[in-house]
Design an enzyme around this catalytic site. Sequence first.
Site, PDB file in Angstrom:
ATOM      1  N   ASP A  99       2.748 -34.759  14.914  1.00 57.08           N
ATOM      2  CA  ASP A  99       2.653 -33.353  14.506  1.00 57.08           C
ATOM      3  C   ASP A  99       1.709 -33.299  13.315  1.00 57.08           C
ATOM      4  O   ASP A  99       2.062 -33.734  12.219  1.00 57.08           O
ATOM      5  CB  ASP A  99       4.027 -32.801  14.114  1.00 57.08           C
ATOM      6  CG  ASP A  99       4.853 -32.372  15.311  1.00 57.08           C
ATOM      7  OD1 ASP A  99       4.629 -32.924  16.410  1.00 57.08           O
ATOM      8  OD2 ASP A  99       5.725 -31.512  15.154  1.00 57.08           O
ATOM      9  N   LYS A 161       1.103 -25.656  17.718  1.00 54.14           N
ATOM     10  CA  LYS A 161       2.400 -25.493  17.062  1.00 54.14           C
ATOM     11  C   LYS A 161       2.280 -24.413  15.995  1.00 54.14           C
ATOM     12  O   LYS A 161       1.300 -24.374  15.244  1.00 54.14           O
ATOM     13  CB  LYS A 161       2.863 -26.816  16.464  1.00 54.14           C
ATOM     14  CG  LYS A 161       4.231 -26.745  15.795  1.00 54.14           C
ATOM     15  CD  LYS A 161       4.644 -28.109  15.235  1.00 54.14           C
ATOM     16  CE  LYS A 161       5.924 -27.995  14.409  1.00 54.14           C
ATOM     17  NZ  LYS A 161       6.316 -29.291  13.812  1.00 54.14           N
ATOM     18  N   LYS A 190       4.393 -25.040  20.873  1.00 56.80           N
ATOM     19  CA  LYS A 190       5.643 -25.391  20.207  1.00 56.80           C
ATOM     20  C   LYS A 190       5.877 -24.397  19.074  1.00 56.80           C
ATOM     21  O   LYS A 190       5.024 -24.216  18.206  1.00 56.80           O
ATOM     22  CB  LYS A 190       5.596 -26.816  19.652  1.00 56.80           C
ATOM     23  CG  LYS A 190       6.850 -27.208  18.871  1.00 56.80           C
ATOM     24  CD  LYS A 190       6.738 -28.631  18.318  1.00 56.80           C
ATOM     25  CE  LYS A 190       7.889 -28.943  17.372  1.00 56.80           C
ATOM     26  NZ  LYS A 190       7.780 -30.316  16.794  1.00 56.80           N
TER      27      LYS A 190
END
Length: 241
Positions: A99, A161, A190
Site C-alpha cells: 500500500d 485506494k 480499495k
Amino acid sequence: MTEQKQMDLNNLGNFVDVSAVRTDVSMKEIDQLIKVVKEFKCICASPMPFVTKYVIDALADCPETVVTGVVSFPAGADTTAMKIFTAKEMIQQGCQELDMVMNVSALKSQNYEYVRDDIKAVVEAAGNIPVKVILEACYLTDSEICKASEIIVEAGGSYVKTGTGWGPKPTTVDTIRLIRNAIGNAAKIKAAGGIRNLDTILEMYQTGCDRFGIGVRSAISIFKEAYERSQKPFPQIFESL
C-alpha cells in the site's frame, strides 16, 4: 451503469483489509489485529513497518491472509528512492501486497509526470506484487481525484485506494463512484478511511468497490453487525475488545 452486486456476509472477510497503522498503535492492538484477521479469515493485514515481520510470522498458519507492506505513510512525500527501498524491504520480509501513498503534494501542484514516474518506479520494483496506490481523496477536489486515478492506472497500480485513514474526512460512496467512472474496469478500488458500519461497505461494494481497509476497532464492530444479520453467534472473545 455499474452492475449491482450482492455481498455474501458469511464471506465478508474476503473483502476486508484490517489495519493498525495509526501513530499511537500499541502492541496490544497489533495482537488484536492478528486475532481479528485469523477469526474472520480476512484477506489482508496491514501493520506498521516495524512490526510487519512480527505479523507475518504470527499469520504463518493462515494462508488465506496476506500481509501488506505500507510505503510512505501517511503523506506520500518520501523521495522515489526511499519508496523503492521501503517496498523492497517489505517484500523481502514476506509481504505479498504493498500500500503506497501517492505524492499528494506533487499531484496538487499539477506535476503529473513526477507523480506517474514515482508510482511506476515502485510498481516496477515490486515486480509481481500488487501495489495499491493511495490518492488520499480527502485532500483532493473531484477533478484531482479523477486525474490521480487515471495516473495510477497509467503507472500500473493494481488498486486505486482512497485514503490512509489519517485524513480529516471519511471516504464516501460518491468518491467510489467518481473513481469507478474515471477508470472503468482498468483497476480495482480499495476504500479506506472512516468506514465505520456495514451499510457503508455494502453500498460501496454495489457502487464498484472491491476491497475495504478498516481499523481494528471498526472491523470488530462491523463483523459483529454481519454476524447479527446472518443470525450467527458472535465470538465472545471480541466482546470486550
